[in-house]
Design a protein around this motif. Structure first.
Motif, PDB file in Angstrom:
ATOM      1  N   THR A 105      15.418  31.185 -17.215  1.00 43.73           N
ATOM      2  CA  THR A 105      16.360  30.530 -16.310  1.00 43.73           C
ATOM      3  C   THR A 105      17.590  31.399 -16.076  1.00 43.73           C
ATOM      4  OG1 THR A 105      15.682  28.302 -16.959  1.00 43.73           O
ATOM      5  CG2 THR A 105      17.857  28.522 -15.986  1.00 43.73           C
ATOM      6  N   THR A 115      14.172  28.948 -12.363  1.00 42.26           N
ATOM      7  CA  THR A 115      13.240  29.720 -13.174  1.00 42.26           C
ATOM      8  C   THR A 115      12.805  30.936 -12.378  1.00 42.26           C
ATOM      9  OG1 THR A 115      12.454  27.760 -14.349  1.00 42.26           O
ATOM     10  CG2 THR A 115      11.028  29.695 -14.371  1.00 42.26           C
ATOM     11  N   SER A 135      16.583  23.424 -15.048  1.00 39.91           N
ATOM     12  CA  SER A 135      16.209  24.556 -14.217  1.00 39.91           C
ATOM     13  C   SER A 135      15.197  24.131 -13.160  1.00 39.91           C
ATOM     14  CB  SER A 135      15.608  25.665 -15.088  1.00 39.91           C
ATOM     15  OG  SER A 135      15.159  26.740 -14.298  1.00 39.91           O
ATOM     16  N   ALA A 159      11.435  28.465 -21.952  1.00 40.03           N
ATOM     17  CA  ALA A 159      11.815  27.262 -21.213  1.00 40.03           C
ATOM     18  C   ALA A 159      11.938  26.084 -22.171  1.00 40.03           C
ATOM     19  CB  ALA A 159      10.776  26.969 -20.133  1.00 40.03           C
TER      20      ALA A 159
END
Length: 409
Positions: A105, A115, A135, A159
């Motif tokens: 991100t 992203t 994100s 993530a």
């Protein structure tokens, strides 16, 4: 047609990415949260979106095999990182040594968290630092990842756990060269909230030429008496323009108190000891509290090795960096004790309902200020009293009386 229960939707974009007709798009609902919307005229009812949604399937979770307290020794490189800089070390290793790409991100030119991928060390710099905002994943991001994997390149995806679950569901098979790294997450705010707050601050404070936005960084503001501190700071190059205390700022106050998170975060399926990814990284909260730790306790990452693939890669990384990285093995239970993100979802604050009702009427900026005004004002008064206590030697006993009677929110 509902793809999954709305209150469980994480906006991971697996449905949007898998749709063969590209008739699914993410749009903000009445509360400003992105959710999938289907163009019924284009939909052919293939049901791929429902089959791919991680909320409709059973995914594999792994209890960590190992737990480390880790940090990179390069203080200059660690300066803009979150915690110990392990995410940066992993990213640079994949790019430099494995000749792969890293998805993570970063803010775009409009300060929207998205992203994106990095294939150079310079591009990795934009991933550094925690971003307490959801994100946005584009409708071709997972397709890009799949194409890189099919071509034989290493791919690392860093993530939140729910976003990793979306990718795993989309791919529907394991790839030897895919490394997933989940971040210890206690929830996210919709990106529309952050954009609204930022626009308000830019207008009211006449901020121009912003070059960086940070929620965490490893300098004087990173810790206080060995404890982690969090604050929204705005920068123009090396000049800091804005640096309020966590609870003196409406966006961070709402986030860290659990007032303004996305609805699904209050019932998160991934806030549990078992992890969805190969490696988990985050702050090592609670380090040294019950078991001695002879090193520094600030700016240290917790690293969980969850799979054999994750173990092999992290061992390679540690050997590659040598003395440039420190890994001290700890008991997983030491980190697990200090939740809630590793044991249960973040608790919904009692003011959440008030905020959501006000949001429907006024939008984010006014709603969050009407909801949190008392807390924010009291915290600002507390900060002033703190300064007076040390500058003018107000007796600490008097300060504690004032705090207990008027400022204990």
């Amino acid at each position: 047609m509902n793809i999954c229960q709305k209150e469980k939707c994480t906006a991971c974009s697996a449905c949007e990415n898998v749709c063969p007709k590209k008739c699914i798009s993410m749009k903000d609902d009445e509360f400003g949260e992105p959710h999938p919307v289907i163009d019924e005229q284009q939909c052919v009812e293939c049901n791929l979106c429902r089959k791919t949604c991680p909320n409709n399937s059973s995914l594999a979770f792994f209890y960590p095999q190992k737990c480390y307290a880790s940090w990179i020794t390069d203080k200059t490189k660690r300066y803009n990182c979150a915690s110990g800089g392990i995410g940066t070390a992993l990213s640079e290793y994949i790019i430099e040594y494995k000749k792969g790409v890293v998805f993570g991100t970063r803010f775009d030119e409009n300060w929207t968290p998205k992203t994106m991928y990095a294939s150079t060390i310079e591009e990795v710099n934009a991933f550094k630092g925690s971003k307490y905002v959801q994100s946005i994943i584009a409708n071709n991001t997972f397709k890009q990842i799949k194409e890189y994997l099919i071509s034989g390149r290493y791919v690392m995806y860093i993530a939140t756990p729910c976003q990793i679950a979306g990718l795993i569901s989309y791919l529907n098979k394991d790839y030897d060269k895919l490394i997933t790294v989940d971040l210890i997450c206690h929830g996210v705010c919709p990106p529309s909230y952050f954009k609204a707050e930022l626009n308000y601050l830019k207008q009211t404070h006449s901020f121009k030429d912003l070059t960086d936005i940070r929620f965490r960084y490893n300098d004087a503001f990173a810790t206080y008496n060995g404890r982690y501190t969090f604050r929204l700071t705005l920068w123009n190059k090396k000049k800091i323009l804005y640096k309020p205390n966590m609870y003196s700022q409406y966006y961070t106050c709402g986030y860290f108190m659990g007032v303004t998170m996305r609805e699904n975060c209050y019932s998160c399926s991934y806030a549990r000891p078992e992890r969805i990814s190969d490696i988990t990284i985050g702050d090592f909260i609670g380090l040294g509290k019950k078991r001695s730790f002879k090193h520094m306790i600030s700016n240290v990452s917790s690293v969980f090795i969850n799979t054999g693939k994750g173990n092999d890669l992290y061992k390679e990384l540690s050997e590659y960096l040598g003395p440039k990285i420190v890994n001290v093995e700890r008991y997983y239970e030491e980190r697990l004790e200090y939740g809630p993100s590793l044991r249960y979802p973040f608790e919904r604050h009692k003011l959440n309902n008030k905020f959501r009702n006000l949001y429907l009427e006024y939008g984010y900026v006014i709603a969050v200020r009407k909801t949190l005004k008392r807390i924010v004002v009291l915290d600002r008064i507390k900060q002033i009293l703190n300064i007076w206590t040390y500058s003018y030697r107000i007796p600490r006993k008097l300060y504690r009386i004032i705090y207990a009677k008027f400022l204990n929110y």
